[in-house]
Design an enzyme around this catalytic site. Sequence first.
Site, PDB file in Angstrom:
ATOM      1  N   PHE A   1     -10.097   5.036   3.816  1.00 54.87           N
ATOM      2  CA  PHE A   1     -11.327   5.641   4.340  1.00 54.87           C
ATOM      3  C   PHE A   1     -11.113   7.054   4.876  1.00 54.87           C
ATOM      4  CE2 PHE A   1     -12.599   1.188   4.376  1.00 54.87           C
ATOM      5  CZ  PHE A   1     -13.949   1.232   4.097  1.00 54.87           C
TER       6      PHE A   1
ATOM      7  N   ASN B   1       0.854  -1.188   0.000  1.00 52.79           N
ATOM      8  CA  ASN B   1       0.000   0.000   0.000  1.00 52.79           C
ATOM      9  C   ASN B   1       0.895   1.244   0.000  1.00 52.79           C
ATOM     10  OD1 ASN B   1      -1.426   2.286   1.134  1.00 52.79           O
ATOM     11  ND2 ASN B   1      -3.052   0.885   1.756  1.00 52.79           N
ATOM     12  N   LYS B   2       0.867   1.991  -1.106  1.00 52.96           N
ATOM     13  CA  LYS B   2       1.766   3.153  -1.243  1.00 52.96           C
ATOM     14  C   LYS B   2       1.505   4.225  -0.192  1.00 52.96           C
ATOM     15  CE  LYS B   2       2.645   2.424  -6.153  1.00 52.96           C
ATOM     16  NZ  LYS B   2       2.378   2.872  -7.519  1.00 52.96           N
ATOM     17  N   GLY B   3       0.251   4.390   0.208  1.00 51.21           N
ATOM     18  CA  GLY B   3      -0.078   5.365   1.246  1.00 51.21           C
ATOM     19  C   GLY B   3       0.556   4.986   2.577  1.00 51.21           C
TER      20      GLY B   3
ATOM     21  N   ASP C   1      -1.096  -3.549   9.952  1.00 55.00           N
ATOM     22  CA  ASP C   1      -2.425  -3.968   9.529  1.00 55.00           C
ATOM     23  C   ASP C   1      -3.396  -3.026  10.209  1.00 55.00           C
ATOM     24  OD1 ASP C   1      -3.764  -6.004   7.842  1.00 55.00           O
ATOM     25  OD2 ASP C   1      -4.952  -6.274   9.649  1.00 55.00           O
TER      26      ASP C   1
END
EC number: 3.6.1.66
Length: 199
Positions: A160, A16-18, A75
């Site tokens: 989100f 996940n790049k973010g 996670d």
Amino acid sequence: MTRKLEKGRLVAATHNKGKVRELKDLFEPVGMEVVSAIELELDEPEETEQTFSGNALIKARAACKATGAPALSDDSGLEVDALGGMPGVHTALWAGEPRDFYIAMKKVETLLKESGATDRTARFVSTLAVVWPDGHEEVFEGTVEGEVVWPPRGDKGFGFDPVFVAKGETETFGEMDPAKKHAMSHRADAFAKLKASLL
């Protein structure tokens, strides 16, 4: 027994790049060189556990085994109280493949409307797991309380973020300056605990 994390290379076991960007922002100022699973072209293991810590450990163990270096995994997910804690540990799955978090955000809103719930309290949860080549493991959990809003606002975050407003704030995480978000986020809370223990 807790051990210290030596300065040097740390594998970020995420695609996940973010998350990679946030982990670099957190760890590089304390002398860690963060190299992501994306850069190392590591396979993405299947997340089969029903807890954040279980899935974080799956990812960190796989990256540590593949590289022979200490690995860190995050996670995380959104828990909405009126939905019984969903999407929770399955947060990413709600976005489908390829991941479209607008669909996932809309799904949350639709379920809230269908349930007639007026309670919009929610929290982001982040679990950071560190695994060393000799098998030693450490896990740290952080949270940030708030509520979900609709429609989505802002394009600065990921996942989100555009529908989450932290307690005491008026901006969503998607609208908030990244430095301000990093100072108060679930990931920052988990990192503060990790830092106090390992660094």
